[in-house]
Design an enzyme around this catalytic site. Structure first.
Site, short mmCIF file in Angstrom:
data_model
loop_
_atom_site.label_atom_id
_atom_site.label_comp_id
_atom_site.label_asym_id
_atom_site.label_seq_id
_atom_site.Cartn_x
_atom_site.Cartn_y
_atom_site.Cartn_z
N ASP A 33 36.28 34.68 35.65
CA ASP A 33 37.07 33.62 35.02
C ASP A 33 36.57 33.30 33.61
OD1 ASP A 33 38.26 33.48 37.47
OD2 ASP A 33 37.75 31.38 37.86
N HIS A 172 31.81 34.06 36.40
CA HIS A 172 32.29 33.50 35.13
C HIS A 172 32.00 34.45 33.99
CE1 HIS A 172 32.67 30.11 37.75
NE2 HIS A 172 33.60 29.69 36.92
#
Ligand code: ZN
Length: 204
Positions: A33, A172
């Site tokens: 992400d 992430h």
């Protein structure tokens, strides 16, 4: 604070969201992400490529705009891309009109059938509208890769333990620590096949 694994009540309340992707082939779905990010995305791609794995990158529209060449590289190397909104708005604190406009703005840059809400926060009325256009992808394992206090090895061992066929794992793309991923990826790839969402028709 974050949930390592989403509470079962959420899954029960929102069965129309994708939490896991059951399959018989030991496939696991790695997702990244918040990128693309010039510090992180290149080595993540190098490392994934080395293990012949595939992943899905839930990009922010504003970062795709800033780093179009990285976005192109993700796609050129056969990975999936997903919409993670343009500016990482919190669905619980944003009016629907503004929220949807932000996602559409990202869609013009990313063009993906997959959407993941920032912070995992989305309301029933937002789901109702967005599910007409997107497959809304949550996760069954949040890695805590962004937590500076987490012991990398301990964290990686927990992920190994809980990652199973069909898992959707979140990393992430802007904060993941290299040492962590370097340890983790080979350990996951040995027993499971990391795949992207792109080759998948979910729910059919
Ligand atoms: Zn995010």
């Amino acid at each position: 604070m974050y949930f390592t694994r989403p509470p079962w009540i959420l899954r029960k309340l929102f069965p129309e969201l994708i939490w896991t992707i059951p399959n018989e082939e030991n496939k696991v779905f790695l997702t990244f992400d918040d990128g693309p990010d010039p510090e992180v995305t290149p080595w993540v791609l190098d490392m994934i490529g080395k293990y012949d794995a595939k992943a899905t990158f839930f990009c922010l529209g504003r970062n795709v705009e800033k780093y179009p060449e990285l976005f192109k590289r993700i796609k050129d190397e056969g990975h999936g891309v997903g919409n993670h909104s343009y500016s990482h708005l919190d669905g619980w604190r944003t009016r629907n009109r503004e929220y949807f406009a932000d996602i559409e703005r990202a869609d013009r840059l990313i063009g993906s059938p997959f959407f993941r809400p920032p912070y995992g926060r989305i309301t029933p009325s937002q789901i109702k509208v967005l599910k007409k256009k997107y497959k809304i992808v949550m996760w069954d394992l949040l890695t805590g890769d962004f937590d500076p206090k987490a012991s990398l090895k301990k964290c990686a061992r927990r992920i190994e333990k809980f990652t199973k066929s069909g898992s959707v794992v979140v990393f992430h793309d802007n904060r993941i620590q290299r040492e962590f991923f370097e340890y983790l990826l080979p350990n996951i790839s040995v027993k499971l096949k990391a795949r992207s969402l792109v080759n998948l028709t979910i729910g059919e």
